[in-house]
Scaffold this motif. Structure first.
Motif, mmCIF file in Angstrom:
data_model
loop_
_atom_site.group_PDB
_atom_site.id
_atom_site.type_symbol
_atom_site.label_atom_id
_atom_site.label_comp_id
_atom_site.label_asym_id
_atom_site.label_seq_id
_atom_site.Cartn_x
_atom_site.Cartn_y
_atom_site.Cartn_z
ATOM 1 N N VAL A 97 0.867 -1.080 -0.051
ATOM 2 C CA VAL A 97 0.129 0.052 0.015
ATOM 3 C C VAL A 97 0.844 1.285 0.037
ATOM 4 O O VAL A 97 0.706 2.110 -0.805
ATOM 5 C CB VAL A 97 -0.869 0.061 1.385
ATOM 6 N N GLU A 98 1.772 1.102 0.899
ATOM 7 C CA GLU A 98 2.648 2.372 0.858
ATOM 8 C C GLU A 98 3.416 2.460 -0.500
ATOM 9 O O GLU A 98 3.907 3.804 -0.996
ATOM 10 C CB GLU A 98 3.690 2.167 2.130
ATOM 11 N N LEU A 99 3.791 1.681 -1.279
ATOM 12 C CA LEU A 99 4.810 1.522 -2.440
ATOM 13 C C LEU A 99 3.770 2.088 -3.441
ATOM 14 O O LEU A 99 4.134 3.028 -4.286
ATOM 15 C CB LEU A 99 4.993 0.358 -2.976
ATOM 16 N N ILE A 100 2.349 1.893 -3.243
ATOM 17 C CA ILE A 100 1.248 2.285 -4.270
ATOM 18 C C ILE A 100 1.239 3.971 -4.251
ATOM 19 O O ILE A 100 1.195 4.585 -5.093
ATOM 20 C CB ILE A 100 -0.092 1.746 -4.193
ATOM 21 N N ILE A 101 1.356 4.412 -2.997
ATOM 22 C CA ILE A 101 1.124 5.858 -2.478
ATOM 23 C C ILE A 101 2.359 6.616 -3.502
ATOM 24 O O ILE A 101 2.487 7.740 -3.931
ATOM 25 C CB ILE A 101 1.248 5.956 -1.059
ATOM 26 N N ALA B 29 1.872 6.766 -6.939
ATOM 27 C CA ALA B 29 0.994 7.708 -7.412
ATOM 28 C C ALA B 29 1.514 9.150 -7.361
ATOM 29 O O ALA B 29 1.311 10.024 -8.111
ATOM 30 C CB ALA B 29 -0.359 7.898 -6.197
ATOM 31 N N LYS B 30 2.650 9.343 -6.650
ATOM 32 C CA LYS B 30 3.352 10.622 -6.497
ATOM 33 C C LYS B 30 3.974 10.868 -7.839
ATOM 34 O O LYS B 30 4.162 12.088 -8.223
ATOM 35 C CB LYS B 30 4.263 10.984 -5.297
ATOM 36 N N LEU C 62 -7.502 2.637 -3.601
ATOM 37 C CA LEU C 62 -7.014 1.622 -2.768
ATOM 38 C C LEU C 62 -8.466 1.323 -1.781
ATOM 39 O O LEU C 62 -8.917 2.133 -1.240
ATOM 40 C CB LEU C 62 -5.880 2.254 -1.983
ATOM 41 N N TYR C 63 -9.010 -0.012 -2.233
ATOM 42 C CA TYR C 63 -10.009 -0.455 -1.443
ATOM 43 C C TYR C 63 -9.655 -1.510 -0.510
ATOM 44 O O TYR C 63 -8.956 -2.478 -0.581
ATOM 45 C CB TYR C 63 -10.926 -1.243 -2.539
ATOM 46 N N ASN D 97 -1.289 13.104 4.445
ATOM 47 C CA ASN D 97 -0.453 13.878 3.468
ATOM 48 C C ASN D 97 -0.367 12.917 2.275
ATOM 49 O O ASN D 97 0.463 12.676 1.531
ATOM 50 C CB ASN D 97 1.051 14.088 3.781
ATOM 51 N N LEU D 98 -1.615 12.442 1.823
ATOM 52 C CA LEU D 98 -1.813 11.573 0.590
ATOM 53 C C LEU D 98 -1.771 12.530 -0.676
ATOM 54 O O LEU D 98 -2.166 13.903 -0.647
ATOM 55 C CB LEU D 98 -2.977 10.863 0.672
ATOM 56 N N PRO D 99 -1.086 12.201 -1.755
ATOM 57 C CA PRO D 99 -1.323 12.939 -2.922
ATOM 58 C C PRO D 99 -2.477 12.974 -3.384
ATOM 59 O O PRO D 99 -3.559 11.999 -3.257
ATOM 60 C CB PRO D 99 -0.431 12.082 -3.831
ATOM 61 N N LYS D 100 -3.070 14.160 -4.442
ATOM 62 C CA LYS D 100 -4.502 14.360 -4.705
ATOM 63 C C LYS D 100 -5.105 13.088 -5.522
ATOM 64 O O LYS D 100 -6.305 13.069 -5.493
ATOM 65 C CB LYS D 100 -4.558 15.649 -5.240
ATOM 66 N N ASN D 101 -4.240 12.333 -6.200
ATOM 67 C CA ASN D 101 -4.642 11.284 -7.052
ATOM 68 C C ASN D 101 -4.676 9.942 -6.440
ATOM 69 O O ASN D 101 -4.814 8.792 -7.035
ATOM 70 C CB ASN D 101 -3.917 11.229 -8.084
#
Length: 371
Positions: free
Chosen positions: A201-205, A208-209, A218-219, A228-232
């Motif tokens: 999950v952290e890798l996907i974030i 996305a950046k 992410l479900y 501090n998640l990116p907007k996408n």
């Protein structure tokens, strides 16, 4: 013939363990068989709502019984009491019953009470269960019809301990995937599953950046907090099984970014299952027809083939490798279509119904032999 299935989870539950069991019971129901599920405890007031989560087609053929009237801390002692109670219950009446257990302690007591059964083994056996089943050799009990290993890797791990086994991966109910998949430009990239450590999950974030033109969904959120998640990036709650097909099919690309260590719970003592796993979501993802990009982990290559039904990322801990593969694939419509078609072809080999039929076949062999 009826099915008796023994499992040591509590209801309600949204864990892969319970999903696996109910999908198997649903498959037996499709084959016209009634089943009895024996578990430690369920909350009667929540049972109807709990069962809706699984999206079952043959719910009326499943009867659920609990061993304990009150919810208990499921520790070593209660596991032993549960296993003993199971054996005592089935010792009174189990004629013409195909018995399957995911409870390791129950298997030991079933053998002691001379009750024939199948034992499902989905991960490395540890602790007291290891002492009983492996060291004391209950894994080779004459009353175990077959040990069922969830992957070839797990079977190889125990190859010097038992020769009485079948490898049966997890599966999928294709009737739930009737959507027509249209391959289009990649915009929505999804991950569906738990957020436990090792699921990526952290890798996907981080991906996305770097890939701001794509939207990442992410479900699987339970109580996890994200800052501090990116907007996408869009974090969604855990999805009911009945809605999983729609979520998968309506995505343009699916990610399975497993890490080198894959935990099966939030517990600090959770075992690493990266060498032996057969993820439910893998087969559901294939059945959806949505192209998959996955970590190149040995056990997953029992089902996945690079450039055939998936893209496998060799240096999967490097976010830039994922960024590169996502970018390349997003522009290659022919490759997307190929992965989609071959993914569905692969899924057809791994259905719950086919899995259930193998149990029935092996049970009938046993009855012929012992009768």
């Amino acid at each position: 013939m009826r099915i008796i299935y023994i499992a040591d989870f509590f209801l309600p539950s949204n864990k892969a363990y319970s999903i696996h069991v109910f999908q198997m019971l649903d498959a037996f129901g499709k084959l016209g068989l009634n089943s009895q599920l024996l578990i430690p405890y369920f909350d009667k007031s929540k049972i109807k709502k709990s069962l809706r989560f699984y999206g079952l087609f043959n719910k009326k053929k499943i009867h659920i019984d609990r061993i304990f009237k009150k919810e208990k801390n499921f520790n070593f002692l209660t596991r032993i009491i549960f296993g003993l109670n199971i054996a005592l219950t089935l010792n009174k009446s189990n004629s013409n019953s195909l018995v399957i257990t995911r409870s390791l302690s129950s298997s030991v007591f079933l053998s002691l009470f001379k009750i024939h059964h199948f034992l499902e083994i989905h991960q490395e056996i540890q602790g007291l269960s290891k002492f009983l089943l492996v060291n004391l050799n209950f894994i080779n009990s004459n009353y175990i019809i077959k040990n069922i290993f969830i992957s070839k890797s797990l079977a190889r791990f125990y190859k010097n301990r038992t020769k009485k086994f079948i490898v049966l991966h997890d599966g999928v109910n294709l009737n739930r995937f009737k959507f027509k998949k249209k391959i289009k430009k990649v915009k929505k990239i999804s991950y569906v599953g738990s957020f436990y450590k090792g699921r990526g999950v952290e890798l996907i974030i981080e991906m996305a950046k770097k890939l701001k033109k794509f939207k990442f969904y992410l479900y699987g959120r339970r109580d996890e907090k994200f800052l501090n998640l990116p907007k996408n990036i869009f974090i969604k709650s855990f999805v009911n099984q009945s809605k999983v097909p729609s979520v998968l099919t309506n995505s343009d690309l699916l990610l399975l970014p497993y890490e080198r260590r894959v935990m099966i719970s939030t517990s600090s003592s959770s075992p690493d299952n990266s060498k032996f796993m057969s993820p439910l979501k893998l087969f559901e993802s294939l059945a959806s027809g949505t192209p998959i990009i996955c970590s190149e982990i040995a056990v997953l290559k029992e089902v996945l083939k690079h450039n055939y039904n998936s893209i496998l990322v060799k240096k999967f801990e490097n976010k830039f490798e994922w960024v590169k593969e996502i970018t390349k694939l997003s522009y290659n419509t022919n490759k997307l279509k190929k992965l989609s078609v071959n993914g569905v072809k692969t899924a057809k080999k791994y259905t719950w119904e086919n899995r259930a039929k193998i149990f029935i076949k092996e049970y009938k062999k046993k009855n012929l032999f012992f009768n």
